[in-house]
Design a protein around this motif. Structure first.
Motif, PDB file in Angstrom:
ATOM      1  N   HIS A   5     -16.503  -6.629 -85.299  1.00  0.00           N
ATOM      2  CA  HIS A   5     -17.494  -6.841 -86.346  1.00  0.00           C
ATOM      3  C   HIS A   5     -16.842  -7.735 -87.396  1.00  0.00           C
ATOM      4  O   HIS A   5     -15.626  -7.904 -87.391  1.00  0.00           O
ATOM      5  CB  HIS A   5     -17.906  -5.506 -86.968  1.00  0.00           C
ATOM      6  CG  HIS A   5     -18.698  -4.643 -86.039  1.00  0.00           C
ATOM      7  ND1 HIS A   5     -20.000  -4.897 -85.719  1.00  0.00           N
ATOM      8  CD2 HIS A   5     -18.352  -3.545 -85.352  1.00  0.00           C
ATOM      9  CE1 HIS A   5     -20.433  -3.978 -84.877  1.00  0.00           C
ATOM     10  NE2 HIS A   5     -19.440  -3.143 -84.633  1.00  0.00           N
ATOM     11  N   PRO A   6     -17.592  -8.292 -88.314  1.00  0.00           N
ATOM     12  CA  PRO A   6     -16.958  -9.130 -89.337  1.00  0.00           C
ATOM     13  C   PRO A   6     -15.858  -8.379 -90.091  1.00  0.00           C
ATOM     14  O   PRO A   6     -16.006  -7.211 -90.416  1.00  0.00           O
ATOM     15  CB  PRO A   6     -18.104  -9.487 -90.273  1.00  0.00           C
ATOM     16  CG  PRO A   6     -19.320  -9.373 -89.425  1.00  0.00           C
ATOM     17  CD  PRO A   6     -19.036  -8.264 -88.454  1.00  0.00           C
ATOM     18  N   VAL A   7     -14.757  -9.076 -90.326  1.00  0.00           N
ATOM     19  CA  VAL A   7     -13.601  -8.539 -91.035  1.00  0.00           C
ATOM     20  C   VAL A   7     -13.516  -9.249 -92.382  1.00  0.00           C
ATOM     21  O   VAL A   7     -13.545 -10.474 -92.434  1.00  0.00           O
ATOM     22  CB  VAL A   7     -12.308  -8.802 -90.233  1.00  0.00           C
ATOM     23  CG1 VAL A   7     -11.090  -8.361 -91.006  1.00  0.00           C
ATOM     24  CG2 VAL A   7     -12.371  -8.134 -88.874  1.00  0.00           C
ATOM     25  N   TRP A  27     -13.954 -13.095 -87.759  1.00  0.00           N
ATOM     26  CA  TRP A  27     -14.059 -12.221 -86.605  1.00  0.00           C
ATOM     27  C   TRP A  27     -12.769 -12.285 -85.814  1.00  0.00           C
ATOM     28  O   TRP A  27     -12.139 -13.337 -85.732  1.00  0.00           O
ATOM     29  CB  TRP A  27     -15.212 -12.662 -85.714  1.00  0.00           C
ATOM     30  CG  TRP A  27     -16.543 -12.415 -86.318  1.00  0.00           C
ATOM     31  CD1 TRP A  27     -17.358 -11.351 -86.080  1.00  0.00           C
ATOM     32  CD2 TRP A  27     -17.235 -13.241 -87.253  1.00  0.00           C
ATOM     33  NE1 TRP A  27     -18.507 -11.463 -86.832  1.00  0.00           N
ATOM     34  CE2 TRP A  27     -18.449 -12.623 -87.564  1.00  0.00           C
ATOM     35  CE3 TRP A  27     -16.938 -14.446 -87.892  1.00  0.00           C
ATOM     36  CZ2 TRP A  27     -19.376 -13.148 -88.452  1.00  0.00           C
ATOM     37  CZ3 TRP A  27     -17.848 -14.975 -88.781  1.00  0.00           C
ATOM     38  CH2 TRP A  27     -19.052 -14.330 -89.043  1.00  0.00           C
ATOM     39  N   LEU A  28     -12.396 -11.173 -85.191  1.00  0.00           N
ATOM     40  CA  LEU A  28     -11.239 -11.116 -84.308  1.00  0.00           C
ATOM     41  C   LEU A  28     -11.715 -11.145 -82.865  1.00  0.00           C
ATOM     42  O   LEU A  28     -12.675 -10.450 -82.515  1.00  0.00           O
ATOM     43  CB  LEU A  28     -10.437  -9.839 -84.540  1.00  0.00           C
ATOM     44  CG  LEU A  28      -9.723  -9.748 -85.878  1.00  0.00           C
ATOM     45  CD1 LEU A  28      -9.207  -8.327 -86.081  1.00  0.00           C
ATOM     46  CD2 LEU A  28      -8.591 -10.741 -85.941  1.00  0.00           C
ATOM     47  N   TYR A  38      -8.273 -15.273 -84.723  1.00  0.00           N
ATOM     48  CA  TYR A  38      -8.995 -14.885 -85.933  1.00  0.00           C
ATOM     49  C   TYR A  38      -9.844 -16.082 -86.323  1.00  0.00           C
ATOM     50  O   TYR A  38      -9.330 -17.129 -86.712  1.00  0.00           O
ATOM     51  CB  TYR A  38      -8.023 -14.517 -87.063  1.00  0.00           C
ATOM     52  CG  TYR A  38      -8.728 -14.206 -88.370  1.00  0.00           C
ATOM     53  CD1 TYR A  38      -9.677 -13.201 -88.440  1.00  0.00           C
ATOM     54  CD2 TYR A  38      -8.447 -14.922 -89.516  1.00  0.00           C
ATOM     55  CE1 TYR A  38     -10.328 -12.917 -89.618  1.00  0.00           C
ATOM     56  CE2 TYR A  38      -9.091 -14.649 -90.701  1.00  0.00           C
ATOM     57  CZ  TYR A  38     -10.030 -13.650 -90.749  1.00  0.00           C
ATOM     58  OH  TYR A  38     -10.685 -13.374 -91.922  1.00  0.00           O
ATOM     59  N   ARG A  39     -11.152 -15.978 -86.148  1.00  0.00           N
ATOM     60  CA  ARG A  39     -12.078 -17.054 -86.503  1.00  0.00           C
ATOM     61  C   ARG A  39     -12.469 -16.853 -87.965  1.00  0.00           C
ATOM     62  O   ARG A  39     -13.296 -16.030 -88.299  1.00  0.00           O
ATOM     63  CB  ARG A  39     -13.299 -17.029 -85.593  1.00  0.00           C
ATOM     64  CG  ARG A  39     -14.270 -18.131 -85.950  1.00  0.00           C
ATOM     65  CD  ARG A  39     -15.135 -18.518 -84.818  1.00  0.00           C
ATOM     66  NE  ARG A  39     -14.316 -19.272 -83.850  1.00  0.00           N
ATOM     67  CZ  ARG A  39     -14.743 -19.540 -82.627  1.00  0.00           C
ATOM     68  NH1 ARG A  39     -15.912 -19.138 -82.222  1.00  0.00           N
ATOM     69  NH2 ARG A  39     -13.976 -20.223 -81.820  1.00  0.00           N
ATOM     70  N   ARG A  40     -11.790 -17.597 -88.825  1.00  0.00           N
ATOM     71  CA  ARG A  40     -11.919 -17.439 -90.269  1.00  0.00           C
ATOM     72  C   ARG A  40     -13.009 -18.344 -90.813  1.00  0.00           C
ATOM     73  O   ARG A  40     -13.126 -19.510 -90.427  1.00  0.00           O
ATOM     74  CB  ARG A  40     -10.594 -17.809 -90.926  1.00  0.00           C
ATOM     75  CG  ARG A  40     -10.613 -17.750 -92.415  1.00  0.00           C
ATOM     76  CD  ARG A  40      -9.298 -18.302 -92.984  1.00  0.00           C
ATOM     77  NE  ARG A  40      -9.353 -18.379 -94.407  1.00  0.00           N
ATOM     78  CZ  ARG A  40      -9.806 -19.415 -95.093  1.00  0.00           C
ATOM     79  NH1 ARG A  40     -10.248 -20.482 -94.473  1.00  0.00           N
ATOM     80  NH2 ARG A  40      -9.829 -19.389 -96.406  1.00  0.00           N
ATOM     81  N   HIS A  51      -7.374 -19.273 -85.976  1.00  0.00           N
ATOM     82  CA  HIS A  51      -5.948 -19.006 -86.106  1.00  0.00           C
ATOM     83  C   HIS A  51      -5.540 -18.186 -84.887  1.00  0.00           C
ATOM     84  O   HIS A  51      -5.985 -17.052 -84.722  1.00  0.00           O
ATOM     85  CB  HIS A  51      -5.663 -18.250 -87.404  1.00  0.00           C
ATOM     86  CG  HIS A  51      -6.115 -19.010 -88.615  1.00  0.00           C
ATOM     87  ND1 HIS A  51      -5.340 -19.951 -89.220  1.00  0.00           N
ATOM     88  CD2 HIS A  51      -7.289 -18.984 -89.294  1.00  0.00           C
ATOM     89  CE1 HIS A  51      -5.997 -20.465 -90.240  1.00  0.00           C
ATOM     90  NE2 HIS A  51      -7.185 -19.893 -90.298  1.00  0.00           N
ATOM     91  N   VAL A  52      -4.703 -18.773 -84.029  1.00  0.00           N
ATOM     92  CA  VAL A  52      -4.319 -18.159 -82.757  1.00  0.00           C
ATOM     93  C   VAL A  52      -2.936 -17.542 -82.895  1.00  0.00           C
ATOM     94  O   VAL A  52      -2.024 -18.143 -83.460  1.00  0.00           O
ATOM     95  CB  VAL A  52      -4.319 -19.201 -81.622  1.00  0.00           C
ATOM     96  CG1 VAL A  52      -3.913 -18.571 -80.311  1.00  0.00           C
ATOM     97  CG2 VAL A  52      -5.681 -19.854 -81.506  1.00  0.00           C
TER      98      VAL A  52
END
Length: 62
Positions: A5-7, A27-28, A38-40, A51-52
């Motif tokens: 879920h959204p972080v 999202w992770l 991490y799709r920021r 961010h991988v």
């Protein structure tokens, strides 16, 4: 692969406060090979960056 879920991330402080430029959300996405993305989302421009990283991940299934 699994997604979250959204972080919401907030810069650490005591007490915790939301201020301009100290938070973001995203999202992770976790894969079985240990790759984590991490799709920021920048809340001010609404631009996405990925961010991988690699982590040890164990999956437990019942």
């Amino acid at each position: 692969m699994i997604g979250s879920h959204p972080v919401v991330r907030v810069q650490p402080a005591v007490p915790m406060r939301y201020r301009s430029r100290n938070w973001d959300f995203g999202w992770l996405m976790l894969r079985t090979d240990g790759r984590v993305v991490y799709r920021r989302c920048d809340p001010y421009s609404l631009k996405f960056t990925d961010h991988v990283s690699h982590h040890a991940i164990r999956w437990f299934v019942r």
